[in-house]
Scaffold this motif. Sequence first.
Motif, PDB file in Angstrom:
ATOM      1  N   LEU A 141       0.818  -1.214   0.000  1.00 47.96           N
ATOM      2  CA  LEU A 141       0.000   0.000   0.000  1.00 47.96           C
ATOM      3  C   LEU A 141       0.855   1.269   0.000  1.00 47.96           C
ATOM      4  N   THR A 142       1.943   1.273   0.740  1.00 48.60           N
ATOM      5  CA  THR A 142       2.797   2.469   0.758  1.00 48.60           C
ATOM      6  C   THR A 142       3.515   2.655  -0.573  1.00 48.60           C
ATOM      7  N   GLN A 143       3.818   1.564  -1.254  1.00 45.90           N
ATOM      8  CA  GLN A 143       4.417   1.684  -2.586  1.00 45.90           C
ATOM      9  C   GLN A 143       3.437   2.282  -3.582  1.00 45.90           C
ATOM     10  N   ARG A 144       2.166   2.238  -3.270  1.00 44.78           N
ATOM     11  CA  ARG A 144       1.135   2.824  -4.120  1.00 44.78           C
ATOM     12  C   ARG A 144       0.745   4.226  -3.658  1.00 44.78           C
ATOM     13  N   GLY A 145       1.523   4.777  -2.736  1.00 40.06           N
ATOM     14  CA  GLY A 145       1.333   6.170  -2.357  1.00 40.06           C
ATOM     15  C   GLY A 145       0.610   6.428  -1.059  1.00 40.06           C
ATOM     16  N   MET A 146       0.105   5.405  -0.399  1.00 41.47           N
ATOM     17  CA  MET A 146      -0.558   5.618   0.881  1.00 41.47           C
ATOM     18  C   MET A 146       0.496   5.861   1.962  1.00 41.47           C
ATOM     19  N   VAL A 147       0.067   6.516   3.035  1.00 43.51           N
ATOM     20  CA  VAL A 147       0.950   6.795   4.164  1.00 43.51           C
ATOM     21  C   VAL A 147       0.477   5.963   5.353  1.00 43.51           C
ATOM     22  N   LEU A 148       1.367   5.134   5.892  1.00 44.20           N
ATOM     23  CA  LEU A 148       1.037   4.302   7.041  1.00 44.20           C
ATOM     24  C   LEU A 148       1.042   5.161   8.304  1.00 44.20           C
ATOM     25  N   LEU A 149      -0.087   5.184   9.013  1.00 42.06           N
ATOM     26  CA  LEU A 149      -0.224   5.973  10.234  1.00 42.06           C
ATOM     27  C   LEU A 149      -0.125   5.121  11.494  1.00 42.06           C
ATOM     28  N   ASP A 150      -0.619   3.889  11.419  1.00 48.13           N
ATOM     29  CA  ASP A 150      -0.660   3.048  12.607  1.00 48.13           C
ATOM     30  C   ASP A 150      -0.747   1.590  12.171  1.00 48.13           C
ATOM     31  N   ARG A 151      -0.277   0.713  13.056  1.00 48.25           N
ATOM     32  CA  ARG A 151      -0.320  -0.720  12.775  1.00 48.25           C
ATOM     33  C   ARG A 151      -0.687  -1.448  14.059  1.00 48.25           C
ATOM     34  N   ASN A 152      -1.608  -2.394  13.950  1.00 49.87           N
ATOM     35  CA  ASN A 152      -2.076  -3.189  15.087  1.00 49.87           C
ATOM     36  C   ASN A 152      -2.569  -2.319  16.242  1.00 49.87           C
ATOM     37  N   TRP A 153      -3.382  -1.308  15.906  1.00 49.39           N
ATOM     38  CA  TRP A 153      -3.955  -0.443  16.927  1.00 49.39           C
ATOM     39  C   TRP A 153      -5.052  -1.212  17.655  1.00 49.39           C
ATOM     40  N   ARG A 154      -4.985  -1.202  18.973  1.00 59.43           N
ATOM     41  CA  ARG A 154      -5.941  -1.954  19.778  1.00 59.43           C
ATOM     42  C   ARG A 154      -6.670  -1.045  20.759  1.00 59.43           C
ATOM     43  N   CYS A 155      -7.904  -1.424  21.001  1.00 57.92           N
ATOM     44  CA  CYS A 155      -8.689  -0.816  22.074  1.00 57.92           C
ATOM     45  C   CYS A 155      -9.583  -1.924  22.626  1.00 57.92           C
ATOM     46  N   ASP A 156     -10.428  -1.596  23.585  1.00 59.01           N
ATOM     47  CA  ASP A 156     -11.274  -2.630  24.185  1.00 59.01           C
ATOM     48  C   ASP A 156     -12.287  -3.223  23.202  1.00 59.01           C
ATOM     49  N   ALA A 157     -12.533  -2.545  22.076  1.00 66.11           N
ATOM     50  CA  ALA A 157     -13.519  -3.020  21.094  1.00 66.11           C
ATOM     51  C   ALA A 157     -12.899  -3.877  19.988  1.00 66.11           C
ATOM     52  N   GLY A 158     -11.567  -3.940  19.935  1.00 62.85           N
ATOM     53  CA  GLY A 158     -10.942  -4.761  18.902  1.00 62.85           C
ATOM     54  C   GLY A 158      -9.640  -4.180  18.406  1.00 62.85           C
ATOM     55  N   GLU A 159      -9.247  -4.613  17.224  1.00 59.13           N
ATOM     56  CA  GLU A 159      -7.954  -4.228  16.641  1.00 59.13           C
ATOM     57  C   GLU A 159      -8.117  -3.844  15.181  1.00 59.13           C
ATOM     58  N   ILE A 160      -7.336  -2.858  14.770  1.00 59.58           N
ATOM     59  CA  ILE A 160      -7.227  -2.476  13.361  1.00 59.58           C
ATOM     60  C   ILE A 160      -5.830  -2.884  12.914  1.00 59.58           C
ATOM     61  N   ASP A 161      -5.764  -3.656  11.827  1.00 58.08           N
ATOM     62  CA  ASP A 161      -4.457  -4.115  11.343  1.00 58.08           C
ATOM     63  C   ASP A 161      -3.597  -2.945  10.874  1.00 58.08           C
ATOM     64  N   LEU A 162      -4.140  -2.147   9.943  1.00 54.28           N
ATOM     65  CA  LEU A 162      -3.398  -1.014   9.391  1.00 54.28           C
ATOM     66  C   LEU A 162      -4.301   0.205   9.309  1.00 54.28           C
ATOM     67  N   VAL A 163      -3.750   1.358   9.655  1.00 47.94           N
ATOM     68  CA  VAL A 163      -4.435   2.637   9.456  1.00 47.94           C
ATOM     69  C   VAL A 163      -3.533   3.442   8.534  1.00 47.94           C
ATOM     70  N   LEU A 164      -4.116   3.906   7.418  1.00 50.25           N
ATOM     71  CA  LEU A 164      -3.338   4.629   6.422  1.00 50.25           C
ATOM     72  C   LEU A 164      -4.065   5.890   5.986  1.00 50.25           C
ATOM     73  N   ARG A 165      -3.330   6.748   5.306  1.00 51.47           N
ATOM     74  CA  ARG A 165      -3.932   7.924   4.682  1.00 51.47           C
ATOM     75  C   ARG A 165      -3.735   7.775   3.184  1.00 51.47           C
ATOM     76  N   ASP A 166      -4.818   7.942   2.443  1.00 48.97           N
ATOM     77  CA  ASP A 166      -4.792   7.915   0.979  1.00 48.97           C
ATOM     78  C   ASP A 166      -5.319   9.271   0.529  1.00 48.97           C
ATOM     79  N   GLY A 167      -4.402  10.211   0.329  1.00 54.24           N
ATOM     80  CA  GLY A 167      -4.808  11.586   0.053  1.00 54.24           C
ATOM     81  C   GLY A 167      -5.445  12.162   1.299  1.00 54.24           C
TER      82      GLY A 167
END
Length: 132
Positions: free
Chosen positions: A33-59
Amino acid sequence: MARPAATPFTRDPLAEHNRLLGERGETIAARHLTQRGMVLLDRNWRCDAGEIDLVLRDGHVLVICEVKTRTSTDYGDPLEAVDRRKADRLRRLGARWLRVHDCHPDDIRVDLVGVLTPPGRPVEVEHVEGVG
């Protein structure tokens, strides 16, 4: 009589294999995804409701990305593991991530990345934008 010596904690081998496979898939997906221009903001973000594998910005769009990794399609395509209910939960987790990080993007999108890592063969990556 003496008590036997304590044994070190050992993980379930299958669970450990799956954890390592998931980490590898997330690394491959993040690179893809980053090679396609997205910016990685976070990885494996967790809270009591679950987990997000990757958080990115696309524009100006915040992308909440679920990564599914498999070594074969014996149990189906990796992307088949995410249904509408899971996509809805990812949206709710994305809203929580935004609140915690005081972030105000123009839009939010849920993407899926399927990573297939068959032994002895090239890795395949499939990216689907805006699911559910």
